[in-house]
Scaffold this active site. Sequence first.
Site, short mmCIF file in Angstrom:
data_model
loop_
_atom_site.label_atom_id
_atom_site.label_comp_id
_atom_site.label_asym_id
_atom_site.label_seq_id
_atom_site.Cartn_x
_atom_site.Cartn_y
_atom_site.Cartn_z
N PHE A 198 0.80 -1.21 0.00
CA PHE A 198 0.00 0.00 0.00
C PHE A 198 0.84 1.27 0.00
CE2 PHE A 198 -2.46 -3.26 2.36
CZ PHE A 198 -3.42 -3.48 1.38
N ASP B 57 -4.93 -5.52 9.62
CA ASP B 57 -3.70 -5.94 8.93
C ASP B 57 -2.61 -6.28 9.95
OD1 ASP B 57 -2.35 -6.59 6.64
OD2 ASP B 57 -1.59 -4.58 6.27
#
Length: 611
Positions: free
Chosen positions: A298, A412
Site C-alpha cells: 500500500f 492488517d
Amino acid sequence: MPNGLLLLTDPVTEYKTTGHAFHPAPLRFLKSSTTSTTTTNSTAMARSFSATFVFAISSRYDGLTSYGLAFVVAPTSNLSAANGVMDAAFRDINSNHVGINVNSLISRQAKPAGYYSDENGVFQDLRLNSRQPMQVWVDYNAQARRLNVTLAPIQVRKPRNPLLSEVIDLSAVTTDKMYVGFSASAGLSIGTHHYVLGWSFSLDGPAPPLDFSKLPSLPRLGPKPRPKILDAVLPLVTTSLVIVVLAAVFFFLWHRRRFTEVREYWEEEFGPYRFTYKDLFHATEGFSDRNLLGVGGFGRVYRGVLSVSNLEVAVKRVSHDSKQGVREFIAEVVSIGRLRHRNLAQLLGYCRRKGELLLVYDYMENGSLDKYLYNENKPTLHWAERYQIIKGVASSLLYLHEEWEKIVIHRDIKASNVLLDRQMNGRLGDFGLARLYDHGTVSKTTHVVGTMGYLAPEIIRTGKATPLTDVFAFGVFLLEVACGCRPIGSSKNNTEIVLVDWVLEHHRNVSILDTVDPRLMGNFNIEEVTLVLKLGLLCSYPSPSARPSMRKVMQYLDRGESIPDMPPTYVSYSTIAMMQNEGFDSYIMSCTPSNSTVSGKSSVTVLQEGR
C-alpha cells in the site's frame, strides 16, 4: 506613543525585547463575588467575555520571526518572570501560528495563521509579521464552555468560522479578579516591533466594534523615499530587470507547484494533525532512496527528520483516489491519531496532495519484527523478547477493541506491521486499513482487505471485518513469532504449507514443540512456548464464535487463566478451502460449533479499500 499606538517591544537594543500592558484595574471573571482572589473556586462559574483588537508585527528584516504576541487573561499583571518561545519542546507547529494556552507553554490547540473565506470556505494564509494590521476576536461562551479565536485582515469583516474553537471550562482556571491585556516578546529578533492599534473588551456580551478610522497609523519602517533624480535613471535599467523579474516569477510558480497540497474547507477541524508537504519533503530529503525504509502493498515508507522539532518520523506515501471517501478516511486518520497506548506506534498526522496521502508516524529505531524473524543478517530474538513482544501487541489490541472510546479494527495484523522501539518493545503500527465504529454497533466494512495468510475464513466470503477477524490474524501472528515461519510457505518439493495447518498437525501428533523456531536452539520456556502455540491455534480457529476475545487472550498470556483444550471439530484451513471449492458450504456450517457460515478459497483477490 504620542498618537495612541501601544508599542509592546522596541528591541533596538537587547534591553527592550519583552513587554506587557494590562488594563489598570482587574475585572471580575466569576459570577460568585465571594470567591477568593488568590485561589480558584471550581464551584463558581466563569462569565462570558469578548475581546477584539488590532495588532501589527513589524520587522526591519523580511523573514525574521519573533517569539510573538499574546492576548492574556491572568490573575496578576506582573509577568516579569514570564517568557515565551517557539520551541519544539513546547510542540509548536511552526513559527507562524495561533494557539490557545492555559497555564502552560504547550498549546491546547494551534493552527497556522489565517482565516476561512465566507465566500468559498477556502483557507487564506496570513503572515503575522507582515507589517500589516490584523484583527483578532476572542470570544468565550460560558454556557457552551467554548472559546473561539478568529483572525482576519482589517479589511475583512469577522469570518463566520473561527480559526480555533476549543471546548474548555474556564471556571476551573480563573479567579474572581483577573487582569486583561497583552504580552509580547521579540526574542532574538533585533528590530522587531509589536503594536496594538486598538482594542475593546466586554463581559457578558460582545465587545464593541472598533472604528478603524480612529486607529493610529503605524510608523514608517525602512529607508526614506528616494530622490526624484532617480526617476530619470531607473528606466535605463528596466529592460534588464524585466528578465530578472520574469525568472523570479517562473521560479516562484515552479516552487509553489512543487509543494502544492489539496486543502478543503472541511479539513479546518483537522488542522493540528496536518503536516505541510514542504516540511515532509525536506524531512525525507526529497523522499530519497537512501531514506527508504520499506515498500509494501500500500505504499513506500521513508525515514525523515522534521527540521523545526528535530523529531524522527516515518512517512508513508499512499495513493488515493480523492473520490473514494477521502473525507471519512481523513476523519478516521485523525481519530486514530488520538489513540494513546505504549504498544501502539503513534500516528502523528497526515498530508494530502492530488491523488496521494502521506501518513506520518513515530519512527521506530529497530524497524519491523519480520526482519528479525526472517533476515539472517539480523540477530536472533531470544524467547523472552518474543514473549514480551507478543504480550505488548495483545495489550494494544485489547485497547483498540474494548478500552478506547470507539472500537478500532486494525485489519492488517502481521509481523511486518509490528515495529520495535529502542528497547525492543513491540508496537503495532500501520493503521492505513483500520476502521472505527461505536461500541454497541456493527462494522460496516464490505471489502476484503488485508494480507493473505492472515485473513479469517469468514472475511473472505462476507468482507465483514470484526474484532474476531483481528483475533484470527493475531493467532497467525503468534504462530509466526514462535515458529519463525511465514503464514504461507513452501516445502523443499515446492508443496504449499499453511502454517496453521502445519502446527495443528503437530499438535494432534503430540509433537507441537517440533514447530518452534530452530534458531532458538531449544533455549526457551517450554510452558510459555506451548501456551503461545496452542493460543495461536485457538485464536485462528475457523469458526469466529470459538475464538477468544483479546481480554481472554491477555488472561491466558498473564497466566491468570488456563487455556482450554482444542475442540475436536477443528477443521484445518486447507480443508475449508478445498470444501469451499467443492461446494460444501452447508457441510462446513454443520461441522463448526457456530451458526456463522465460514468459507475459504485457495486464491483470493485482496482489495485495497478506498486507498
